[in-house]
Scaffold this motif. Structure first.
Motif, PDB file in Angstrom:
ATOM      1  N   ALA A  21       0.822  -1.211   0.000  1.00 50.64           N
ATOM      2  CA  ALA A  21       0.000   0.000   0.000  1.00 50.64           C
ATOM      3  C   ALA A  21       0.856   1.262   0.000  1.00 50.64           C
ATOM      4  O   ALA A  21       0.406   2.326  -0.405  1.00 50.64           O
ATOM      5  CB  ALA A  21      -0.922  -0.002   1.216  1.00 50.64           C
ATOM      6  N   GLN A  22       2.091   1.146   0.478  1.00 51.51           N
ATOM      7  CA  GLN A  22       2.948   2.338   0.515  1.00 51.51           C
ATOM      8  C   GLN A  22       3.526   2.617  -0.870  1.00 51.51           C
ATOM      9  O   GLN A  22       4.068   1.720  -1.503  1.00 51.51           O
ATOM     10  CB  GLN A  22       4.075   2.082   1.507  1.00 51.51           C
ATOM     11  N   PRO A  23       3.417   3.856  -1.344  1.00 53.57           N
ATOM     12  CA  PRO A  23       3.972   4.142  -2.674  1.00 53.57           C
ATOM     13  C   PRO A  23       5.468   3.877  -2.713  1.00 53.57           C
ATOM     14  O   PRO A  23       6.157   4.059  -1.700  1.00 53.57           O
ATOM     15  CB  PRO A  23       3.701   5.636  -2.853  1.00 53.57           C
ATOM     16  N   LEU A  24       5.948   3.418  -3.851  1.00 53.10           N
ATOM     17  CA  LEU A  24       7.380   3.166  -3.984  1.00 53.10           C
ATOM     18  C   LEU A  24       8.140   4.492  -3.949  1.00 53.10           C
ATOM     19  O   LEU A  24       9.206   4.599  -3.371  1.00 53.10           O
ATOM     20  CB  LEU A  24       7.650   2.421  -5.304  1.00 53.10           C
ATOM     21  N   ASP A  57       2.760  10.405  -6.466  1.00 53.44           N
ATOM     22  CA  ASP A  57       3.246   9.115  -6.003  1.00 53.44           C
ATOM     23  C   ASP A  57       3.475   8.201  -7.206  1.00 53.44           C
ATOM     24  O   ASP A  57       2.771   8.305  -8.200  1.00 53.44           O
ATOM     25  CB  ASP A  57       2.188   8.414  -5.125  1.00 53.44           C
ATOM     26  N   VAL A  58       4.434   7.314  -7.077  1.00 58.06           N
ATOM     27  CA  VAL A  58       4.544   6.190  -8.007  1.00 58.06           C
ATOM     28  C   VAL A  58       4.274   4.943  -7.173  1.00 58.06           C
ATOM     29  O   VAL A  58       4.984   4.681  -6.198  1.00 58.06           O
ATOM     30  CB  VAL A  58       5.937   6.110  -8.659  1.00 58.06           C
ATOM     31  N   GLY A  96       9.107   4.953   1.766  1.00 59.62           N
ATOM     32  CA  GLY A  96       9.003   5.403   3.145  1.00 59.62           C
ATOM     33  C   GLY A  96      10.247   6.050   3.709  1.00 59.62           C
ATOM     34  O   GLY A  96      10.210   6.609   4.800  1.00 59.62           O
ATOM     35  N   GLN A  97      11.363   6.002   2.981  1.00 60.86           N
ATOM     36  CA  GLN A  97      12.587   6.605   3.495  1.00 60.86           C
ATOM     37  C   GLN A  97      12.949   7.831   2.675  1.00 60.86           C
ATOM     38  O   GLN A  97      12.979   7.764   1.441  1.00 60.86           O
ATOM     39  CB  GLN A  97      13.737   5.602   3.412  1.00 60.86           C
ATOM     40  N   TYR A 101      20.545  13.187   3.345  1.00 54.92           N
ATOM     41  CA  TYR A 101      20.473  13.851   4.646  1.00 54.92           C
ATOM     42  C   TYR A 101      19.876  12.967   5.735  1.00 54.92           C
ATOM     43  O   TYR A 101      18.767  13.172   6.196  1.00 54.92           O
ATOM     44  CB  TYR A 101      19.696  15.166   4.553  1.00 54.92           C
ATOM     45  N   GLY A 102      20.592  11.958   6.132  1.00 53.07           N
ATOM     46  CA  GLY A 102      20.154  11.145   7.268  1.00 53.07           C
ATOM     47  C   GLY A 102      19.255   9.986   6.889  1.00 53.07           C
ATOM     48  O   GLY A 102      19.045   9.081   7.675  1.00 53.07           O
ATOM     49  N   GLY A 103      18.683  10.019   5.679  1.00 53.56           N
ATOM     50  CA  GLY A 103      17.841   8.915   5.236  1.00 53.56           C
ATOM     51  C   GLY A 103      18.671   7.933   4.420  1.00 53.56           C
ATOM     52  O   GLY A 103      19.805   7.604   4.756  1.00 53.56           O
ATOM     53  N   LEU A 104      18.073   7.517   3.330  1.00 53.43           N
ATOM     54  CA  LEU A 104      18.744   6.625   2.402  1.00 53.43           C
ATOM     55  C   LEU A 104      19.940   7.350   1.776  1.00 53.43           C
ATOM     56  O   LEU A 104      19.788   8.466   1.275  1.00 53.43           O
ATOM     57  CB  LEU A 104      17.724   6.282   1.314  1.00 53.43           C
ATOM     58  N   THR A 105      21.136   6.753   1.790  1.00 55.82           N
ATOM     59  CA  THR A 105      22.258   7.412   1.118  1.00 55.82           C
ATOM     60  C   THR A 105      22.078   7.302  -0.391  1.00 55.82           C
ATOM     61  O   THR A 105      21.352   6.427  -0.879  1.00 55.82           O
ATOM     62  CB  THR A 105      23.602   6.765   1.486  1.00 55.82           C
ATOM     63  N   LEU A 106      22.770   8.169  -1.129  1.00 53.07           N
ATOM     64  CA  LEU A 106      22.618   8.173  -2.590  1.00 53.07           C
ATOM     65  C   LEU A 106      23.036   6.846  -3.194  1.00 53.07           C
ATOM     66  O   LEU A 106      22.435   6.358  -4.135  1.00 53.07           O
ATOM     67  CB  LEU A 106      23.442   9.304  -3.201  1.00 53.07           C
ATOM     68  N   LYS A 107      24.077   6.241  -2.631  1.00 55.71           N
ATOM     69  CA  LYS A 107      24.540   4.975  -3.179  1.00 55.71           C
ATOM     70  C   LYS A 107      23.465   3.894  -3.005  1.00 55.71           C
ATOM     71  O   LYS A 107      23.190   3.121  -3.925  1.00 55.71           O
ATOM     72  CB  LYS A 107      25.851   4.558  -2.498  1.00 55.71           C
TER      73      LYS A 107
END
Lengths: 353, 328
Positions: A21-24, A57-58, A96-97, A101-107
């Protein structure tokens, strides 16, 4: 938290985090303004509002088609999502992330989101063989050279090219359709979850275009992918998409399920765009162009609704008020004052008492 | 009456030290005055080279052109460069895909139109100026007077394309050649330019040859369509009949591979493989390696044009020939 270890033999697609249910991908208030500078001192003389406060959203497993004319900001949007450009404001949230900046890193993010560009030649390194191009990114992510090459050969097979024949070739030895297949294989090498396809078939001949579209539909099932498909070709977008997003001068004009929009667009711009398609039937030719003139310059966009200068239904209120996205039906939003109840436009629905 | 364009056995080769490319390998067609022919084909099929031959615009030092090409009574194969300059612009004129490279960036639109008119006609500066203004109004450029003083970079893509059409029409040519003039334009602008060209063709009574890879564009503008493959017309016929019921397997494949409304969810039919390399002239049917219906006879010789119905023709041995079937 995703940890990539050096011992990863073959990359696998990372698991779903937030459930179906959460958008990608969630885009919130994304804005990109390019300053214009001129003269010797490089003084700022204005800004190009390439993308102006867009949100969408996607969903997981869908193909979202993004259409619009040149200068509407569709390519800027794709580059902002891919984090190839720094946004002026707004955020990108992946499963969800927050990204950066503190979330998912670019890599970590780019491992899961990959892109295919329109120009198949300039997006390949001319000094790498096809096999090395595809095996390059897995190497960066710690996959051993031997397994990366094996994987590259499997991917070549998956996009319909013989690994023994095409693996050792260089990009200039291939045709446009073959190069675009290589670009798709390279994008799949990291086992991404989202693929951003920026005009992937626009530079191809019709017979090759059909081959690549069929391939993209097959790969989507095979690899469990989600697509953001950007194109100016309305027929192609209709063919591949589940939902469609229409952009005009940096803003979202309309978003909704593909059949809803193609059967009855709520925004006058979408309607005109759809009516501008050649009829494909010589006995029912178009008699009048649905719109006059070209899209205005995004440096000084019109006030209020940006489409009002070309719109047949424009009224005084359209110049004052920028229309927000308002519901036009189930899962269907349009940014037009004719859709927004009580907006002051003569064709707007009345507010319920 | 002689047709406006008469082409027989046109062959164009590009010869360089390393290789020879057989771009056009025997094209025959006629174009009546006031008729619109669309040449449809993929990249490398020879459609643009054929079009350029009608103005002899292919690079002279590399090009070997043979056959007959007559436009408005002028022989374009043998005529001198000097008389060619008189024919270009006044008898036959051309518009291109990319107006920014076709227009001169350092002269205003008005100057470029006046220059063309005064090259062909003895006319005063003031009269030329007046004609230029009329032309911009003819191609529906808003605030035409102000746009005469504009440089190409100051105009939007659609206006630039209109300005190029104005220059091409400035000496009232009998034949207008159009090389993908709407391919680089946005959808809402493309339809405006197509409808404008259709109107100008009717108002001025021109013949038009329109090169495109887009079936939808052909459906909007053509009277007749010719499908080109590997340097030959493989099928030719009236636009409605050809689009409803193509005869040649390549034309059928091209129609099936085109994405249009109503094919959603269905798998697109594709043509396997790629077009042939034109460094050698194919001995048999050039489409045979990609064709689902290939048989030994296809490879023996280039199929002659067969005509099952008057007005239609296809180069495929599977197409019944009207002349043969009535004799049998």
């Amino acid at each position: 938290m995703i940890v990539l270890t050096q011992t990863t033999e073959i990359l696998r697609q990372l698991p779903d985090v937030g459930g179906p249910a959460q958008p990608l991908l969630t885009i919130r208030g994304l804005t990109k303004h390019f300053p214009l500078r001129s003269g010797l001192l490089g003084r700022s003389t204005g800004v190009v509002q390439a993308v102006d406060d867009i949100s969408f959203d996607v969903r997981k497993g869908e193909t979202l088609g993004l259409v619009g004319e040149s200068g509407c900001g569709k390519s800027t949007t794709s580059r902002l999502i891919m984090a190839l450009l720094e946004p002026t404001s707004g955020e990108v949230i992946f499963d969800g992330q927050a990204v950066g900046y503190g979330g998912l890193t670019l890599k970590e993010y780019r491992r899961q989101v990959q892109m295919v560009f329109q120009d198949s030649y300039s997006s390949l390194n001319p000094r790498l063989t096809v096999r090395d191009s595809i095996a390059f990114a897995p190497g960066v992510h710690g996959v051993a050279r031997r397994s990366a090459v094996t994987r590259a050969d499997e991917l070549l097979e998956a996009v319909g090219l013989d690994p023994a024949q095409f693996g050792p070739r260089y990009p200039h030895e291939l045709s446009g359709g073959q190069r675009q297949r290589i670009n798709i294989a390279r994008a799949l090498a990291l086992q991404p979850r989202l693929l951003i396809l920026d005009e992937p078939v626009s530079a191809l001949d019709k017979s090759v275009e059909a081959q690549v579209l069929n391939l993209l539909l097959d790969l989507k099932d095979q690899f469990g992918l989600t697509y953001l498909f950007i194109s100016h070709d309305l027929n192609v977008v209709q063919y591949v998409s589940d939902r469609v997003l229409v952009m005009y001068l940096g803003r979202v004009a309309e978003i909704g399920p593909v059949d809803t929009i193609y059967n009855g667009a709520a925004h006058p711009y979408t309607a005109a765009l759809l009516d501008s398609r050649p009829s494909m039937d010589p006995d029912r030719r178009r008699l009048e162009p649905p719109l006059q003139g070209d899209p205005p310059n995004p440096v000084n966009p019109p006030s209020g609704c940006r489409f009002r200068t070309r719109c047949l239904h424009a009224e005084a209120v359209c110049a004052d008020k920028a229309p927000p996205l308002a519901p036009a039906g189930p899962e269907h939003l349009a940014a037009c004052l004719m859709v927004l109840p009580g907006s002051g436009h003569s064709q707007a629905p009345k507010l319920a008492a | 009456m002689e047709p406006l364009v008469h082409v027989r056995d046109l062959k164009v080769r590009f010869v360089s030290r390393d290789s020879t490319v057989h771009a056009v390998n025997g094209v025959d067609f006629d174009l009546a005055p006031r008729e619109t022919l669309c040449i449809l084909g993929e990249s490398g099929s020879g459609k643009s080279v054929t079009l350029r031959s009608l103005m002899r615009l292919n690079p002279p030092r590399l090009t070997k052109m043979t056959g007959t090409v007559r436009v408005g009574g002028h022989d374009l194969v043998t005529t001198s460069e000097r008389s060619l300059a008189d024919i270009r612009g006044s008898v036959v004129s051309m518009i291109f895909q990319e107006p920014m490279t076709a227009l001169d960036p350092v002269f205003t639109i008005g100057m470029q139109i006046r220059e063309t008119i005064r090259r062909h006609e003895t006319i005063s500066r003031e009269d030329a100026e007046r004609r230029a203004l009329e032309l911009l109004e003819l191609v529906q450029i808003p605030s035409a007077k102000r746009r005469l003083a504009a440089y190409p970079h100051e105009l939007s893509g659609g206006l630039r394309q209109r300005a190029m059409i104005a220059i091409a029409l400035s000496c009232r040519p009998k034949l207008l050649l159009a090389d993908e003039p709407t391919t680089a334009l946005d959808a809402t602008v493309q339809i405006q330019i197509l409808l404008l060209l259709r109107k100008l063709q009717q108002d001025m009574g021109m013949g038009v040859i329109f090169v495109t890879h887009d079936l939808g564009v052909a459906a909007e503008i053509a009277d007749r369509v010719a499908v080109m493959y590997a340097g030959r017309f493989i099928e030719e016929g009236p636009v409605s009949a050809l689009m409803r019921d193509p005869l040649h397997p390549y034309a059928q494949g091209l129609l099936g591979a085109t994405v249009h409304g109503g094919v959603r969810g269905k798998r697109l039919t594709t043509i396997p493989g790629a077009p042939p390399n034109l460094a050698q002239v194919p001995t048999g049917c050039a489409f045979a390696p990609r064709c689902a219906y290939v048989e030994p006879a296809c490879l023996a010789a280039v199929p002659a044009a067969r005509s099952p119905i008057p007005g239609r023709a296809a180069r495929c041995i599977r197409v019944p020939d009207h002349a043969v079937s009535t004799a049998a």
